[in-house]
Motif scaffolding. Structure first.
Motif, PDB file in Angstrom:
ATOM      1  N   PHE A 146       0.834  -1.206   0.000  1.00 50.89           N
ATOM      2  CA  PHE A 146       0.000   0.000   0.000  1.00 50.89           C
ATOM      3  C   PHE A 146       0.870   1.258   0.000  1.00 50.89           C
ATOM      4  CE2 PHE A 146      -1.839   3.368   2.649  1.00 50.89           C
ATOM      5  CZ  PHE A 146      -2.978   3.673   1.923  1.00 50.89           C
ATOM      6  N   VAL A 147       1.870   1.297   0.888  1.00 50.49           N
ATOM      7  CA  VAL A 147       2.755   2.464   0.971  1.00 50.49           C
ATOM      8  C   VAL A 147       3.527   2.648  -0.336  1.00 50.49           C
ATOM      9  CG1 VAL A 147       4.760   3.450   2.158  1.00 50.49           C
ATOM     10  CG2 VAL A 147       2.965   2.317   3.477  1.00 50.49           C
ATOM     11  N   GLU A 148       3.962   1.532  -0.926  1.00 52.18           N
ATOM     12  CA  GLU A 148       4.711   1.599  -2.188  1.00 52.18           C
ATOM     13  C   GLU A 148       3.848   2.150  -3.312  1.00 52.18           C
ATOM     14  OE1 GLU A 148       7.099   1.209  -5.507  1.00 52.18           O
ATOM     15  OE2 GLU A 148       7.702   1.197  -3.398  1.00 52.18           O
ATOM     16  N   LEU A 149       2.631   1.626  -3.462  1.00 53.17           N
ATOM     17  CA  LEU A 149       1.784   2.011  -4.592  1.00 53.17           C
ATOM     18  C   LEU A 149       1.199   3.412  -4.432  1.00 53.17           C
ATOM     19  CD1 LEU A 149      -0.158  -1.338  -5.241  1.00 53.17           C
ATOM     20  CD2 LEU A 149       1.817  -0.436  -6.469  1.00 53.17           C
ATOM     21  N   ILE A 150       0.819   3.776  -3.205  1.00 55.18           N
ATOM     22  CA  ILE A 150       0.145   5.050  -2.995  1.00 55.18           C
ATOM     23  C   ILE A 150       1.123   6.205  -2.822  1.00 55.18           C
ATOM     24  CG2 ILE A 150      -1.473   6.327  -1.526  1.00 55.18           C
ATOM     25  CD1 ILE A 150      -2.777   4.116  -3.139  1.00 55.18           C
ATOM     26  N   PHE A 151       2.201   5.971  -2.075  1.00 55.18           N
ATOM     27  CA  PHE A 151       3.090   7.079  -1.718  1.00 55.18           C
ATOM     28  C   PHE A 151       4.479   6.971  -2.340  1.00 55.18           C
ATOM     29  CE2 PHE A 151      -0.036   6.953   1.745  1.00 55.18           C
ATOM     30  CZ  PHE A 151      -0.452   8.268   1.745  1.00 55.18           C
ATOM     31  N   ALA A 152       5.190   5.884  -2.040  1.00 55.54           N
ATOM     32  CA  ALA A 152       6.609   5.801  -2.421  1.00 55.54           C
ATOM     33  C   ALA A 152       6.818   5.948  -3.923  1.00 55.54           C
ATOM     34  CB  ALA A 152       7.197   4.476  -1.929  1.00 55.54           C
ATOM     35  N   ARG A 153       6.009   5.278  -4.714  1.00 54.53           N
ATOM     36  CA  ARG A 153       6.195   5.314  -6.170  1.00 54.53           C
ATOM     37  C   ARG A 153       6.051   6.742  -6.713  1.00 54.53           C
ATOM     38  NH1 ARG A 153       3.238   0.774  -9.643  1.00 54.53           N
ATOM     39  NH2 ARG A 153       4.670  -0.408  -8.332  1.00 54.53           N
ATOM     40  N   ASN A 154       5.069   7.474  -6.208  1.00 55.33           N
ATOM     41  CA  ASN A 154       4.845   8.837  -6.694  1.00 55.33           C
ATOM     42  C   ASN A 154       5.963   9.784  -6.271  1.00 55.33           C
ATOM     43  OD1 ASN A 154       1.978   8.996  -7.991  1.00 55.33           O
ATOM     44  ND2 ASN A 154       1.697   7.742  -6.164  1.00 55.33           N
ATOM     45  N   PHE A 155       6.442   9.636  -5.032  1.00 56.20           N
ATOM     46  CA  PHE A 155       7.543  10.484  -4.591  1.00 56.20           C
ATOM     47  C   PHE A 155       8.857  10.093  -5.250  1.00 56.20           C
ATOM     48  CE2 PHE A 155       4.600  11.839  -1.351  1.00 56.20           C
ATOM     49  CZ  PHE A 155       4.964  13.159  -1.140  1.00 56.20           C
ATOM     50  N   ASN A 156       8.994   8.823  -5.592  1.00 56.77           N
ATOM     51  CA  ASN A 156      10.191   8.400  -6.331  1.00 56.77           C
ATOM     52  C   ASN A 156      10.187   9.024  -7.726  1.00 56.77           C
ATOM     53  OD1 ASN A 156      12.599   6.510  -6.251  1.00 56.77           O
ATOM     54  ND2 ASN A 156      11.615   5.811  -8.127  1.00 56.77           N
ATOM     55  N   ASN A 157       9.004   9.083  -8.346  1.00 58.18           N
ATOM     56  CA  ASN A 157       8.893   9.737  -9.657  1.00 58.18           C
ATOM     57  C   ASN A 157       9.240  11.224  -9.562  1.00 58.18           C
ATOM     58  OD1 ASN A 157       8.072   7.331 -10.836  1.00 58.18           O
ATOM     59  ND2 ASN A 157       5.882   7.782 -10.641  1.00 58.18           N
ATOM     60  N   LEU A 158       8.820  11.865  -8.466  1.00 58.06           N
ATOM     61  CA  LEU A 158       9.149  13.275  -8.257  1.00 58.06           C
ATOM     62  C   LEU A 158      10.658  13.452  -8.097  1.00 58.06           C
ATOM     63  CD1 LEU A 158       8.079  16.179  -7.742  1.00 58.06           C
ATOM     64  CD2 LEU A 158       7.990  15.586  -5.307  1.00 58.06           C
ATOM     65  N   LYS A 159      11.271  12.546  -7.372  1.00 55.41           N
ATOM     66  CA  LYS A 159      12.725  12.579  -7.153  1.00 55.41           C
ATOM     67  C   LYS A 159      13.475  12.442  -8.479  1.00 55.41           C
ATOM     68  CE  LYS A 159      16.039  10.297  -4.009  1.00 55.41           C
ATOM     69  NZ  LYS A 159      17.079   9.869  -4.938  1.00 55.41           N
ATOM     70  N   MET A 160      13.006  11.515  -9.313  1.00 58.65           N
ATOM     71  CA  MET A 160      13.658  11.289 -10.606  1.00 58.65           C
ATOM     72  C   MET A 160      13.381  12.431 -11.581  1.00 58.65           C
ATOM     73  SD  MET A 160      15.308   8.656  -9.981  1.00 58.65           S
ATOM     74  CE  MET A 160      15.312   7.532  -8.588  1.00 58.65           C
ATOM     75  N   LYS A 161      12.193  13.034 -11.472  1.00 57.93           N
ATOM     76  CA  LYS A 161      11.831  14.145 -12.351  1.00 57.93           C
ATOM     77  C   LYS A 161      12.824  15.287 -12.219  1.00 57.93           C
ATOM     78  CE  LYS A 161       8.149  17.582 -13.029  1.00 57.93           C
ATOM     79  NZ  LYS A 161       6.788  18.022 -12.582  1.00 57.93           N
ATOM     80  N   TYR A 162      13.270  15.562 -10.999  1.00 59.05           N
ATOM     81  CA  TYR A 162      14.210  16.660 -10.761  1.00 59.05           C
ATOM     82  C   TYR A 162      15.659  16.173 -10.653  1.00 59.05           C
ATOM     83  CZ  TYR A 162      10.235  19.724 -10.108  1.00 59.05           C
ATOM     84  OH  TYR A 162       9.083  20.454 -10.313  1.00 59.05           O
ATOM     85  N   ASN A 163      15.864  14.915 -11.035  1.00 61.21           N
ATOM     86  CA  ASN A 163      17.214  14.347 -11.095  1.00 61.21           C
ATOM     87  C   ASN A 163      17.969  14.510  -9.768  1.00 61.21           C
ATOM     88  OD1 ASN A 163      19.157  12.940 -12.661  1.00 61.21           O
ATOM     89  ND2 ASN A 163      20.309  14.815 -12.994  1.00 61.21           N
ATOM     90  N   ILE A 164      17.280  14.206  -8.677  1.00 62.86           N
ATOM     91  CA  ILE A 164      17.869  14.322  -7.345  1.00 62.86           C
ATOM     92  C   ILE A 164      18.446  12.963  -6.940  1.00 62.86           C
ATOM     93  CG2 ILE A 164      17.439  14.893  -4.925  1.00 62.86           C
ATOM     94  CD1 ILE A 164      15.075  16.608  -5.897  1.00 62.86           C
ATOM     95  N   LYS A 165      19.736  12.829  -7.036  1.00 62.67           N
ATOM     96  CA  LYS A 165      20.437  11.570  -6.770  1.00 62.67           C
ATOM     97  C   LYS A 165      19.680  10.380  -7.374  1.00 62.67           C
ATOM     98  CE  LYS A 165      23.187  12.754  -2.708  1.00 62.67           C
ATOM     99  NZ  LYS A 165      23.590  12.382  -1.333  1.00 62.67           N
ATOM    100  N   PRO A 166      19.580  10.349  -8.702  1.00 68.28           N
ATOM    101  CA  PRO A 166      18.799   9.291  -9.362  1.00 68.28           C
ATOM    102  C   PRO A 166      19.395   7.900  -9.195  1.00 68.28           C
ATOM    103  CG  PRO A 166      20.051  10.557 -10.972  1.00 68.28           C
ATOM    104  CD  PRO A 166      20.204  11.273  -9.662  1.00 68.28           C
ATOM    105  N   GLU A 167      20.624   7.823  -8.699  1.00 72.50           N
ATOM    106  CA  GLU A 167      21.255   6.505  -8.530  1.00 72.50           C
ATOM    107  C   GLU A 167      20.638   5.694  -7.395  1.00 72.50           C
ATOM    108  OE1 GLU A 167      23.684   9.466  -6.109  1.00 72.50           O
ATOM    109  OE2 GLU A 167      22.720   9.387  -8.082  1.00 72.50           O
ATOM    110  N   ARG A 168      19.829   6.341  -6.556  1.00 70.80           N
ATOM    111  CA  ARG A 168      19.156   5.579  -5.501  1.00 70.80           C
ATOM    112  C   ARG A 168      17.687   5.985  -5.425  1.00 70.80           C
ATOM    113  NH1 ARG A 168      21.381   7.685   0.340  1.00 70.80           N
ATOM    114  NH2 ARG A 168      20.586   9.828   0.297  1.00 70.80           N
ATOM    115  N   ASN A 169      16.836   5.025  -5.044  1.00 72.17           N
ATOM    116  CA  ASN A 169      15.400   5.271  -5.031  1.00 72.17           C
ATOM    117  C   ASN A 169      14.961   5.889  -3.705  1.00 72.17           C
ATOM    118  OD1 ASN A 169      15.081   3.155  -3.110  1.00 72.17           O
ATOM    119  ND2 ASN A 169      14.931   1.647  -4.762  1.00 72.17           N
ATOM    120  N   ILE A 170      13.670   6.158  -3.591  1.00 73.70           N
ATOM    121  CA  ILE A 170      13.135   6.857  -2.425  1.00 73.70           C
ATOM    122  C   ILE A 170      13.274   6.021  -1.154  1.00 73.70           C
ATOM    123  CG2 ILE A 170      10.767   6.039  -2.770  1.00 73.70           C
ATOM    124  CD1 ILE A 170      11.815   9.544  -1.532  1.00 73.70           C
TER     125      ILE A 170
END
Length: 211
Positions: A146-170
């Motif tokens: 639930f946490v992965e699908l609802i929250f983590a995945r979306n914030f990980n996409n935000l992290k990657m969108k702004y290229n913030i340390k893309p070598e590691r996930n949220i």
């Protein structure tokens, strides 16, 4: 809602978000009255959290001012955005967790094995039969999904969108804290393994300090 009081020795900065005053109260009220119920409320809360976090990332003047600091102290209520901010500033992070260790374990490397520590909403205690342990592990898996699908995945996409340390996930970013202070009391906690910790027990403060 009360305004934040200024504390001596601290500078308070406010950044703009694209919401009118009283927006959060409206979100909660409309979400509870929505025919989609909890699902509709969670969707609105998620969109709000993402917008708040993205507004912070895009506030270049504030981010530049924060570059002078060497440590981020963050409230775990800001779950997924504080590790993104820590990565953006490239500084270590200390988490202040107002939740029990069982909740903190969702986003941090806190050893709370579901085979021994009951998950919320299961009705189990720490004295479980084999089938109750199986149920507990299953519910833990659903909770993490639930946490992965609802929250983590979306914030990980935000992290990657702004290229913030893309070598590691949220998840890796969230687990990378220097210290976590868990506001808890062993009187209301089930037994569970502890990281190297110091328990502070004062009249107005009970904190589990973990490195």
């Amino acid at each position: 809602m009360q305004a934040l009081k200024k504390a001596d020795g601290f500078e308070q900065r406010v950044y703009q978000v694209p919401f009118p005053k009283g927006f959060l109260a409206t979100v909660v009220d409309s979400g509870m009255q929505n025919q989609n119920g909890i699902k509709g409320l969670l969707t609105k809360v998620l969109k709000t959290m993402l917008k708040v976090c993205e507004s912070l990332i895009n506030n270049t003047s504030l981010i530049q001012d924060l570059q002078i600091f060497e440590l981020l102290v963050a409230d775990s209520g800001y779950w997924f955005c504080s590790p993104i901010l820590s990565d953006l500033l490239n500084i270590p992070r200390v988490e202040l967790c107002p939740f029990p260790a069982r909740v903190a374990a969702i986003t941090g490397n806190i050893p709370v094995p579901p085979s021994y520590v009951p998950v919320f909403e299961t009705g189990n205690t720490d004295q479980m039969t084999f089938l109750q342990r199986v149920k507990n592990v299953f519910m833990y898996g659903l909770q993490m999904l639930f946490v992965e699908l609802i929250f983590a995945r979306n914030f990980n996409n935000l992290k990657m969108k702004y290229n913030i340390k893309p070598e590691r996930n949220i998840w890796q970013a969230m687990a990378d804290y220097e210290m976590i202070l868990i506001s808890t009391d062993f009187a209301i906690e089930y037994p569970h393994p502890l990281l190297p910790c110091k328990y502070i027990n004062e009249r107005s403060l009970r904190v589990l300090l973990c490195l």
